[in-house]
Design an enzyme around this catalytic site. Sequence first.
Site, PDB file in Angstrom:
ATOM      1  N   ARG A  27       0.828  -1.222   0.000  1.00  0.00           N
ATOM      2  CA  ARG A  27       0.000   0.000   0.000  1.00  0.00           C
ATOM      3  C   ARG A  27       0.860   1.269   0.000  1.00  0.00           C
ATOM      4  O   ARG A  27       0.478   2.282   0.574  1.00  0.00           O
ATOM      5  CB  ARG A  27      -0.972   0.024   1.187  1.00  0.00           C
ATOM      6  CG  ARG A  27      -2.165  -0.902   0.997  1.00  0.00           C
ATOM      7  CD  ARG A  27      -3.420  -0.410   1.715  1.00  0.00           C
ATOM      8  NE  ARG A  27      -3.318  -0.450   3.150  1.00  0.00           N
ATOM      9  CZ  ARG A  27      -3.805  -1.431   3.921  1.00  0.00           C
ATOM     10  NH1 ARG A  27      -4.414  -2.463   3.381  1.00  0.00           N
ATOM     11  NH2 ARG A  27      -3.688  -1.372   5.219  1.00  0.00           N
ATOM     12  N   ARG A  31      -3.325   6.107   0.121  1.00  0.00           N
ATOM     13  CA  ARG A  31      -3.926   7.198   0.886  1.00  0.00           C
ATOM     14  C   ARG A  31      -2.973   7.949   1.802  1.00  0.00           C
ATOM     15  O   ARG A  31      -3.317   9.004   2.309  1.00  0.00           O
ATOM     16  CB  ARG A  31      -5.106   6.666   1.713  1.00  0.00           C
ATOM     17  CG  ARG A  31      -6.283   6.220   0.839  1.00  0.00           C
ATOM     18  CD  ARG A  31      -7.306   5.443   1.635  1.00  0.00           C
ATOM     19  NE  ARG A  31      -6.763   4.183   2.109  1.00  0.00           N
ATOM     20  CZ  ARG A  31      -7.416   3.336   2.896  1.00  0.00           C
ATOM     21  NH1 ARG A  31      -8.641   3.646   3.302  1.00  0.00           N
ATOM     22  NH2 ARG A  31      -6.879   2.210   3.289  1.00  0.00           N
ATOM     23  N   ARG A  40      -6.902  11.279  -7.041  1.00  0.00           N
ATOM     24  CA  ARG A  40      -8.049  10.369  -6.958  1.00  0.00           C
ATOM     25  C   ARG A  40      -9.361  11.086  -6.656  1.00  0.00           C
ATOM     26  O   ARG A  40     -10.426  10.459  -6.707  1.00  0.00           O
ATOM     27  CB  ARG A  40      -7.805   9.343  -5.832  1.00  0.00           C
ATOM     28  CG  ARG A  40      -7.245   7.980  -6.207  1.00  0.00           C
ATOM     29  CD  ARG A  40      -8.213   7.019  -6.855  1.00  0.00           C
ATOM     30  NE  ARG A  40      -9.538   6.919  -6.277  1.00  0.00           N
ATOM     31  CZ  ARG A  40      -9.870   6.194  -5.233  1.00  0.00           C
ATOM     32  NH1 ARG A  40      -8.967   5.466  -4.617  1.00  0.00           N
ATOM     33  NH2 ARG A  40     -11.112   6.164  -4.800  1.00  0.00           N
ATOM     34  N   ASP A  76      -6.550  -3.497  -7.398  1.00  0.00           N
ATOM     35  CA  ASP A  76      -7.248  -4.035  -6.240  1.00  0.00           C
ATOM     36  C   ASP A  76      -7.486  -5.514  -6.481  1.00  0.00           C
ATOM     37  O   ASP A  76      -7.663  -5.931  -7.638  1.00  0.00           O
ATOM     38  CB  ASP A  76      -8.583  -3.326  -6.014  1.00  0.00           C
ATOM     39  CG  ASP A  76      -9.186  -3.687  -4.667  1.00  0.00           C
ATOM     40  OD1 ASP A  76      -9.872  -4.730  -4.582  1.00  0.00           O
ATOM     41  OD2 ASP A  76      -8.953  -2.960  -3.686  1.00  0.00           O
ATOM     42  N   TYR A 151     -14.759 -12.825   0.244  1.00  0.00           N
ATOM     43  CA  TYR A 151     -15.557 -11.653  -0.151  1.00  0.00           C
ATOM     44  C   TYR A 151     -16.817 -12.085  -0.919  1.00  0.00           C
ATOM     45  O   TYR A 151     -17.909 -11.543  -0.697  1.00  0.00           O
ATOM     46  CB  TYR A 151     -14.735 -10.701  -1.024  1.00  0.00           C
ATOM     47  CG  TYR A 151     -13.739  -9.873  -0.257  1.00  0.00           C
ATOM     48  CD1 TYR A 151     -14.157  -8.931   0.689  1.00  0.00           C
ATOM     49  CD2 TYR A 151     -12.380 -10.006  -0.471  1.00  0.00           C
ATOM     50  CE1 TYR A 151     -13.252  -8.166   1.401  1.00  0.00           C
ATOM     51  CE2 TYR A 151     -11.454  -9.244   0.244  1.00  0.00           C
ATOM     52  CZ  TYR A 151     -11.901  -8.323   1.171  1.00  0.00           C
ATOM     53  OH  TYR A 151     -11.000  -7.570   1.879  1.00  0.00           O
TER      54      TYR A 151
END
Length: 343
Positions: A27, A31, A40, A76, A151
């Site tokens: 990552r 962010r 973004r 992702d 998921y």
Amino acid sequence: MTVLQDSPFVRACRGLPVPHTPVWFMRQAGRSLPEYRKIREGIPMLESCRRPELVTEITLQPVRRHNVDAAILYSDIVVPIAAAGVDLDIVPGTGPVVADPIRTAADLARLRPITVDDVDYVAEAVRLLVAELGATPLIGFAGAPFTLASYLIEGGPSRTYLKTKAMMYGDPQLWNALLARLAEITLAFLRIQIDAGVSAVQLFDSWAGALSEADYRQFVMPHSASVLRGLADAGVPRIHFGVGTGVLLEAMGEAGADVVGVDWRTPLDVATKRIGPDRSVQGNLDPAILFAGWDVVEREARRVLAQGGATPGHVFNLGHGVMPETDPEILTRLTALVHEVTA
């Protein structure tokens, strides 16, 4: 295909001598970077993964800023299952949410194999990146069958994996059919990235730590192994990572990776005894330590490097992803420290 065989990162993955311990961060593109948040703005996550120019810029940001030894493709783990026909969205603050979870054999029929045409934007982004990155290797990645299945069955993130385990134990036939289909999709997705030019791949089995070793070996390992085995002739290092997987490290190595990622709970010298002497390790500074002040960061990084010295090859990383609130300056300093201490 251009695998940067002589880069410190690829050499460390192969257990060869290196000029310094290579470092990258899970990552790292994301962010924690103000330039990422700016670019973004207003663009949904899945949409951002489908724009090759945007993917290229986001992937390059941490390489420019931190001077890390490898870039990881901005994407992702649900990108290939969305391409395979699953109606899902990545909801801010929640994660992937699946509109119609897979619970029956009829549901499984909705999940079709993928081809390069389904994810041509990923191949295009990889080609653009390889041209831009030059001597810096690019890591491709995918979610492992178990984590993707969790998921799809739960309908979103879960803390207990109740529905997932209920299918695993209660309907092993459907379970194995689902994981075999996901393994096929994952293998195709990684192959597409390799053909486009990535120098290594990482299989993220983020949630495998929810399992006992016996269950992992029976219900999960055969499917992860089929993905890793399917890449044996690809000529790129294969990294296998999960969170909370201390008890699974031996099995995760056996599944066929060249490098096993270790989270922060298990010291690297202990991990390598479990994994075996023929595989490199990646890790494993606790991401929370980055908030404790530079003196603590430096002390703990030196500890990780010392433990990494007992392994056949060491790629320095965090024990999980960079937290969004992390000060990017700390990552830049940490990268420099690792290079300096190990040069």
